[in-house]
Design a protein around this motif. Structure first.
Motif, PDB file in Angstrom:
ATOM      1  N   ASP A  15       0.719  -1.156  -0.008  1.00  0.00           N
ATOM      2  CA  ASP A  15       0.037  -0.016   0.034  1.00  0.00           C
ATOM      3  C   ASP A  15       0.754   1.160   0.021  1.00  0.00           C
ATOM      4  O   ASP A  15       0.538   2.301  -0.646  1.00  0.00           O
ATOM      5  CB  ASP A  15      -0.886  -0.094   1.365  1.00  0.00           C
ATOM      6  N   SER A  16       2.115   1.042   0.885  1.00  0.00           N
ATOM      7  CA  SER A  16       2.686   2.322   0.915  1.00  0.00           C
ATOM      8  C   SER A  16       3.495   2.936  -0.553  1.00  0.00           C
ATOM      9  O   SER A  16       3.739   3.973  -0.671  1.00  0.00           O
ATOM     10  CB  SER A  16       3.750   2.156   1.906  1.00  0.00           C
ATOM     11  N   ARG A  18       2.276   2.595  -3.501  1.00  0.00           N
ATOM     12  CA  ARG A  18       1.207   3.156  -4.465  1.00  0.00           C
ATOM     13  C   ARG A  18       1.539   2.535  -5.798  1.00  0.00           C
ATOM     14  O   ARG A  18       1.756   3.371  -6.578  1.00  0.00           O
ATOM     15  CB  ARG A  18       1.050   4.597  -4.201  1.00  0.00           C
ATOM     16  N   ARG A  20       2.257   1.574  -9.462  1.00  0.00           N
ATOM     17  CA  ARG A  20       1.271   1.815 -10.828  1.00  0.00           C
ATOM     18  C   ARG A  20       1.668   0.621 -11.662  1.00  0.00           C
ATOM     19  O   ARG A  20       2.869   0.401 -11.649  1.00  0.00           O
ATOM     20  CB  ARG A  20       2.084   3.254 -11.654  1.00  0.00           C
ATOM     21  N   ARG A 237       8.014   6.889  -3.911  1.00  0.00           N
ATOM     22  CA  ARG A 237       7.892   6.390  -2.637  1.00  0.00           C
ATOM     23  C   ARG A 237       9.269   5.559  -2.178  1.00  0.00           C
ATOM     24  O   ARG A 237       9.418   4.688  -2.765  1.00  0.00           O
ATOM     25  CB  ARG A 237       6.538   5.731  -2.305  1.00  0.00           C
ATOM     26  N   SER A 239      10.097   3.084   1.110  1.00  0.00           N
ATOM     27  CA  SER A 239       9.583   2.563   2.168  1.00  0.00           C
ATOM     28  C   SER A 239      10.418   1.670   2.752  1.00  0.00           C
ATOM     29  O   SER A 239      11.033   0.735   2.157  1.00  0.00           O
ATOM     30  CB  SER A 239       8.237   1.643   1.606  1.00  0.00           C
ATOM     31  N   GLU A 309       8.188  10.552   0.515  1.00  0.00           N
ATOM     32  CA  GLU A 309       7.853  10.533  -0.852  1.00  0.00           C
ATOM     33  C   GLU A 309       8.756  11.890  -1.522  1.00  0.00           C
ATOM     34  O   GLU A 309       8.785  12.711  -1.020  1.00  0.00           O
ATOM     35  CB  GLU A 309       6.565  10.951  -0.935  1.00  0.00           C
TER      36      GLU A 309
END
Length: 311
Positions: A15-16, A18, A20, A237, A239, A309
């Motif tokens: 989820d962190s 994101r 594509r 991002r 993480s 980010e």
């Protein structure tokens, strides 16, 4: 080595990022390839995942574990602190997301001959890259007492560092300390009875310290974080999962430094440093595993996920 690795904070990591479908992502700590598989499954054939590890066994395992998504995956043998070079070697300049899981992988811990575990008897080793020269054996048997004391205190936060370092030097003067069980015995002999009754295994902190020294982990983490920020495309991002306070402090500080703008003294009328924030911090407080995950996988207990980010 058989890889049976349970990915920690798996959904939170996915989820962190994101993801594509056509993006370019990096799993900088391939390990058992659990996170990699889930990332790659969310990519289209236009997307790409670069997987980095310095452990040959992890890379060999990934060939099988990632077979169904192999066309989207590039495997690179490298230390994660060389992430910028590893990314460029794949013909890529900027990426949309990077994941680090800084824990030692379960297969490394659970395979006795790797010498990581104080619970399994094996020759002292602890090398993540089995091609490198320095192993736990050299540190335990050749490093000076003051240096042993320093790493036990700094890397293991071991309050009995002086006593343990002294005991190691005395023991090796009689004969080399060759195995994990021999080292555990020496550690036990140096600690007071009250410490031996504590819930935590008496060798845990010492083994952590030696492993960090063998693999130069803290310097590698610092470099990796700084270089990863510069590898991100706008909106990308980063993480990072940490498992002990030393790593977490480094990650938190690099995130904070990268998020800071002007560093001129407050009484300067105008900015002369020209420094702009590179990232914004997404997680003011780290994301922690749920109680359910901890019950299913006790190794998740100390995990913390931090996310930033690129601006």
């Amino acid at each position: 080595m058989e890889f049976h690795h349970v990915s920690i904070l798996l959904q939170e990591c996915i989820d962190s990022l994101r993801i594509r479908p056509d993006g370019v992502y990096v799993d900088a700590t391939l390990g058992g390839a659990g996170h990699s598989l889930h990332i790659a499954q969310q990519l289209s054939d236009e997307g790409r995942l670069i997987c980095i590890d310095r452990d040959d066994a992890a890379l060999a395992n990934a060939e099988q574990r990632l077979a169904s998504v192999r066309q989207r995956v590039s495997l690179v043998k490298s230390n994660f602190c060389e992430i910028d070079s590893a990314v460029r070697s794949c013909g890529v300049e900027k990426v949309d997301g990077i994941l680090f899981d800084l824990g030692v992988s379960s297969p490394q811990l659970d395979t006795a001959e790797r010498g990581f575990s104080y619970m399994l008897d094996a020759r002292l080793d602890m090398r993540m890259d089995q091609q490198q020269a320095l192993s736990a054996y050299e540190i335990v048997n050749e490093w000076e007492q003051n240096e042993l004391k320093r790493i036990l205190f700094e890397y293991g936060e071991e309050r009995y560092a002086p006593q343990i370092a002294s005991a190691i030097v005395r023991a090796r003067a009689q004969q080399p300390i060759e195995t994990t069980s021999e080292l555990v015995s020496v550690i036990r002999s140096a600690m007071p009875a009250a410490a031996l009754r504590e819930k935590q295994h008496p060798a845990k902190r010492t083994f952590q310290a030696i492993r960090i020294a063998v693999n130069d982990e803290l310097q590698s983490v610092r470099l990796a974080m700084q270089r990863s920020v510069d590898c991100l495309a706008p909106g990308g991002r980063l993480s990072v999962i940490t498992f002990h306070s030393l790593e977490d402090r480094i990650v938190k500080n690099v995130f904070r430094e990268s998020a800071q703008g002007c560093t001129c003294p407050k009484d300067f009328p105008v900015c002369v440093c020209g420094k702009k924030p590179k990232v914004k911090i997404i997680t003011r407080k780290p994301i922690l595993p749920s109680q359910e995950e901890i019950e299913q996988n006790p190794r998740a207990r100390s995990a913390k996920l931090r996310v930033c980010e690129h601006k």
